[in-house]
Motif scaffolding. Structure first.
Motif, mmCIF file in Angstrom:
data_model
loop_
_atom_site.group_PDB
_atom_site.id
_atom_site.type_symbol
_atom_site.label_atom_id
_atom_site.label_comp_id
_atom_site.label_asym_id
_atom_site.label_seq_id
_atom_site.Cartn_x
_atom_site.Cartn_y
_atom_site.Cartn_z
ATOM 1 N N LEU A 47 42.037 47.384 43.016
ATOM 2 C CA LEU A 47 42.543 46.199 41.748
ATOM 3 C C LEU A 47 41.208 46.364 40.586
ATOM 4 N N VAL A 48 39.995 47.280 40.799
ATOM 5 C CA VAL A 48 38.861 47.835 39.965
ATOM 6 C C VAL A 48 39.850 49.359 39.618
ATOM 7 N N GLU A 49 40.708 49.609 40.179
ATOM 8 C CA GLU A 49 41.229 51.463 39.687
ATOM 9 C C GLU A 49 42.174 50.370 38.362
ATOM 10 N N VAL A 50 43.146 49.770 39.225
ATOM 11 C CA VAL A 50 44.163 49.553 37.803
ATOM 12 C C VAL A 50 43.558 48.308 36.314
ATOM 13 N N PHE A 51 42.756 47.697 36.738
ATOM 14 C CA PHE A 51 41.962 46.527 35.981
ATOM 15 C C PHE A 51 40.520 46.718 35.309
ATOM 16 N N PRO A 52 41.083 46.435 33.991
ATOM 17 C CA PRO A 52 39.546 47.175 33.717
ATOM 18 C C PRO A 52 38.740 46.421 33.210
ATOM 19 N N LEU A 53 38.513 45.614 34.488
ATOM 20 C CA LEU A 53 36.837 44.149 34.881
ATOM 21 C C LEU A 53 36.541 45.374 36.088
ATOM 22 N N ALA A 54 35.052 44.221 35.650
ATOM 23 C CA ALA A 54 34.294 44.651 36.645
ATOM 24 C C ALA A 54 34.979 44.469 37.982
ATOM 25 N N GLN A 55 34.141 44.571 38.630
ATOM 26 C CA GLN A 55 34.034 44.547 39.958
ATOM 27 C C GLN A 55 33.745 43.047 40.377
ATOM 28 N N SER A 56 32.390 42.406 39.708
ATOM 29 C CA SER A 56 32.322 40.980 40.285
ATOM 30 C C SER A 56 33.533 40.530 39.913
ATOM 31 N N GLN A 60 36.141 37.319 41.667
ATOM 32 C CA GLN A 60 35.973 36.726 41.199
ATOM 33 C C GLN A 60 37.639 35.600 41.258
ATOM 34 N N HIS A 61 38.183 36.401 40.743
ATOM 35 C CA HIS A 61 39.560 36.406 40.118
ATOM 36 C C HIS A 61 40.356 36.378 41.598
ATOM 37 N N LEU A 62 39.887 36.709 42.409
ATOM 38 C CA LEU A 62 40.528 37.256 43.899
ATOM 39 C C LEU A 62 39.931 36.243 44.624
#
Length: 101
Positions: A47-56, A60-62
């Motif tokens: 998911l981190v590769e798909v969305f331009p967001l930090a893993q943290s 948090q969303h998960l």
């Protein structure tokens, strides 16, 4: 007595619907669910590769989606594999459909 039982069921459904709605109140969480629907399951790193967001941020969303019961996680050390919780997802679709009818 029947009216009281209907009230309890209505209240329960309303609370569950509100819990799902709160989890869906962020565009990233909606996007994560759409992605999981297409992929079946995936790991946080995917998911981190798909969305331009930090893993943290993704984590948090998960966590919010998991707390609402819309997804489930399976520990596959050292990762967690996430999938849509099909039972609750079907409940959410049914409750939202009834709400918007």
């Amino acid at each position: 007595m029947k009216r009281n039982l209907e009230h309890i069921e209505y209240q329960k459904d309303t609370e569950v619907l509100a819990k799902f709605a709160k989890a869906l109140a962020h565009p990233t969480r909606v996007a994560i669910l759409k992605h999981l629907e297409k992929q079946s399951c995936c790991f946080t790193g995917d998911l981190v590769e798909v969305f331009p967001l930090a893993q943290s941020t993704v984590s948090q969303h998960l966590k919010e989606l998991k707390n609402a019961g819309l997804i489930q996680g399976e520990l596959k050390p050292p990762k967690i594999k996430y999938c849509i919780n099909q039972e609750n997802w079907n409940t959410a679709k049914s409750l939202f459909s009834a709400f918007f009818s």
